[in-house]
Design a protein around this motif. Structure first.
Motif, short mmCIF file in Angstrom:
data_model
loop_
_atom_site.label_atom_id
_atom_site.label_comp_id
_atom_site.label_asym_id
_atom_site.label_seq_id
_atom_site.Cartn_x
_atom_site.Cartn_y
_atom_site.Cartn_z
N GLU A 1 64.47 61.68 86.07
CA GLU A 1 63.19 62.08 85.49
C GLU A 1 62.76 61.25 84.30
O GLU A 1 61.58 61.15 83.99
CB GLU A 1 63.26 63.56 85.08
N THR B 1 59.74 58.70 93.14
CA THR B 1 60.51 59.91 92.88
C THR B 1 61.59 60.06 93.94
O THR B 1 61.50 59.48 95.03
CB THR B 1 59.60 61.14 92.88
N CYS C 1 55.51 64.57 82.60
CA CYS C 1 54.64 63.49 83.08
C CYS C 1 53.22 64.02 83.27
O CYS C 1 52.24 63.36 82.90
CB CYS C 1 55.16 62.95 84.41
N TYR C 2 53.12 65.19 83.85
CA TYR C 2 51.79 65.79 84.04
C TYR C 2 51.11 66.02 82.70
O TYR C 2 49.92 65.79 82.53
CB TYR C 2 51.91 67.12 84.79
N GLY D 1 60.12 58.39 84.83
CA GLY D 1 58.72 58.78 85.00
C GLY D 1 58.04 59.06 83.67
O GLY D 1 56.90 58.65 83.44
N ILE D 2 58.75 59.73 82.79
CA ILE D 2 58.16 60.02 81.49
C ILE D 2 57.96 58.72 80.73
O ILE D 2 56.93 58.52 80.06
CB ILE D 2 59.07 60.98 80.70
N TYR E 1 57.38 55.84 81.98
CA TYR E 1 56.23 55.14 82.56
C TYR E 1 54.94 55.61 81.90
O TYR E 1 54.10 54.81 81.47
CB TYR E 1 56.17 55.37 84.07
N TRP E 2 54.79 56.92 81.78
CA TRP E 2 53.54 57.44 81.23
C TRP E 2 53.45 57.22 79.72
O TRP E 2 52.35 57.08 79.19
CB TRP E 2 53.38 58.92 81.59
N TYR F 1 53.33 58.70 90.24
CA TYR F 1 54.73 58.73 89.82
C TYR F 1 54.91 59.80 88.76
O TYR F 1 54.87 59.53 87.56
CB TYR F 1 55.13 57.35 89.31
N PHE F 2 55.13 61.02 89.20
CA PHE F 2 55.36 62.15 88.31
C PHE F 2 56.73 62.73 88.63
O PHE F 2 56.93 63.30 89.70
CB PHE F 2 54.28 63.23 88.49
N THR F 3 57.66 62.58 87.72
CA THR F 3 59.02 63.03 87.98
C THR F 3 59.35 64.33 87.26
O THR F 3 60.43 64.88 87.46
CB THR F 3 60.03 61.98 87.48
N ASP F 4 58.43 64.82 86.45
CA ASP F 4 58.76 65.94 85.57
C ASP F 4 57.44 66.56 85.13
O ASP F 4 56.38 65.93 85.20
CB ASP F 4 59.52 65.38 84.34
#
Lengths: 264, 230
Positions: free
Chosen positions: B147, A205, B117-118, B150-151, B153-154, B111-114
């Motif tokens: 962002e 990040t 992602c959570y 990250g999304i 990725y998940w 790796y959580f950008t948003d």
């Protein structure tokens, strides 16, 4: 699920030495290959052309990209496969960027050359792009490294290590990083261990912490607490008073030049 | 708990949401769900009450802005069955705490950008078999650059685990910048004279400038575009 570790090399980066002629380097390469011990099965190194390529330990099968074979030669490394997604391309001076004769000689020496295009005069294997798109249900490939990762998944590799895949340039960061992260996530979802070299921008990040986690201190932004006041004081402290207030036996001395905001 | 979940974002493609499954929204998304007469089962937020000062000038006092989210209203919605999951403990909000550390440990990645992602990681953790994304468009510049990865990725992680992830039409997620996989060139369907013919047709038979001033960019004899020079 085992945590994915960042690859931190304990060795110093290998210095890249100047190259001799291509034929000499290829000959040196063949000699090095004859002395190599068998690689651990199920494990590969995907070698990009970024700065962190210097941390590659060369202790597994190596897949390189485009002209990366030159950097492999500089580091006295080895490469088993080279992947490309280009036909012939010219640089700004009109010269051919790829020397197909070099690739053909490497193919004759046992290095597999993979390309998503059929190129006349190039001894390459055709990357099965359509089959993979159909199998995995997506065509989200932002760069050649994405093809390499999906090929490693297709071949059933258990561990993928990325060196030199830094994604630091503007275009790489903005346009291509997402697809790599998609396929890294896909591989990890399949149970494949994907290790990323420390220094790469992949899976990082911009704040260094997960989204929403505080990464700064208000004291760094507002050391004098002016933002927390409900109204401005009638008399602002003088410069010397502010300097005295920030003096601490543990902190470094404050800068002599104060910000314009304080000198209102 | 069903096998399908809808993750509802605030982008334009949220208009396609059919609300035919459990729906999770983010931040102030409950207003849009209300206007669309949809349903909402969980609300996720990764923010704390955001108070920031505004300097209105040297002659006027500093003011403190109110929080950007209506925490009081969200707390009232909990009484109507809404489950609020927050990354932080918020005073006055009866929310559940997102199990960030446990999920990081379980999946081996932070790796959580948003907030999305959570939500995707939470859906994977809870064992959903199908995740539908509506309104997660990533159009904004910061969202696209910082962002989106990250999304994706998940999304990839979920698909790797065999979870079906459906992305709404119009979203920028999992889409190449050129619309084609990297290195794949668009097939020219027209002859090399096509560009000149089209230009003559569009200008009513007369080129806007002399033919010499229009430089055709060709590659192997096939046109890939043209550039006009003054």
């Amino acid at each position: 699920m085992a945590s994915q570790k960042a690859l931190i090399s304990t060795k110093a980066p290998i210095e890249e030495t100047p190259l001799a002629t291509f034929e000499e380097e290829l000959n040196n390469y063949k000699i090095r290959m004859s002395k190599l011990v068998p690689f651990p099965p199920g494990e590969i190194i995907i070698l990009g052309m970024g700065k962190t390529r210097e941390l590659c330990p060369w202790d597994a099968e190596v897949w390189a990209v485009n002209m990366g074979y030159q950097q492999v030669a500089m580091q006295r490394g080895h490469v088993e496969k080279i992947f490309m997604a280009h036909t012939q391309t010219k640089d700004i001076y009109g010269r051919n960027m790829f020397k197909w004769e070099h690739f053909n000689q490497m193919a004759d020496a046992g290095i597999e050359i993979w390309n998503i295009h059929r190129v006349k005069g190039l001894k390459s294997r055709l990357f099965p792009l359509k089959r993979l798109i159909k199998k995995y249900g997506t065509d989200y490939f932002g760069n050649t490294i994405a093809y390499m990762i999906v090929w490693a998944i297709e071949l059933g590799k258990k561990r993928i290590r990325l060196y030199g895949v830094d994604m630091r340039t503007t275009e790489e960061y903005g346009w291509e990083k997402g697809s790599l992260e998609y396929w890294i996530g896909f591989a990890r979802g399949r149970g494949i261990q994907v290790d990323i070299c420390d220094g790469s921008y992949l899976l990082k990040t911009i704040t260094g912490k997960p989204y929403g986690i505080k990464y700064w201190s208000l004291k760094d932004v507002d050391p004098f607490g002016l933002l927390r006041r409900k109204k401005l004081p009638e008399e602002l402290p003088s410069s010397s008073q502010l300097i005295e207030a920030t003096k601490s036996t543990q902190s470094p001395p404050p800068p002599q030049r104060l910000s314009p905001w304080v000198q209102l | 708990m069903g096998s399908t979940v809808i993750i509802f974002g605030l982008g334009p493609s949220s208009a396609q949401c059919p609300f035919d499954a459990e729906t999770w929204v983010v931040n102030m998304g409950y207003w849009r769900v209300y206007k669309m007469k949809g349903r909402i089962d969980k609300l996720f937020t990764a923010h704390t009450p955001c108070k920031y000062p505004t300097l209105l000038g040297a002659t006027r006092p500093l003011q403190i802005q109110d929080a950007t989210m209506d925490w009081g209203l969200i707390d009232q919605l909990i009484d109507f069955g809404l489950e609020v999951i927050s990354l932080h403990r918020i005073q006055g909000l009866r929310s559940k705490i997102f199990p960030l550390k446990r999920i990081i440990k379980k999946f081996g990645c932070d790796y959580f950008t948003d907030s999305m992602c959570y939500m995707i990681a939470y859906a994977i953790d809870k064992g959903y078999k199908k995740i539908k994304l509506y309104g997660v468009d990533m159009y904004d510049r910061d969202e696209f650059q910082f962002e989106k990865g990250g999304i994706e990725y998940w999304i990839g992680f979920a698909r790797g685990q065999g979870i079906e992830v459906i992305i709404s039409n119009g979203s920028y997620l999992c889409r190449n910048a050129t619309g084609l996989p990297y290195g794949v060139l668009p097939k020219p369907e027209k002859s090399s004279d096509f560009m000149e013919e089209e230009l003559v047709r569009l200008t009513g038979g007369e080129l806007p400038v002399s033919k010499d001033a229009i430089q055709y960019c060709t590659k192997g004899g096939k046109p890939i575009g043209f550039r006009r020079e003054n």
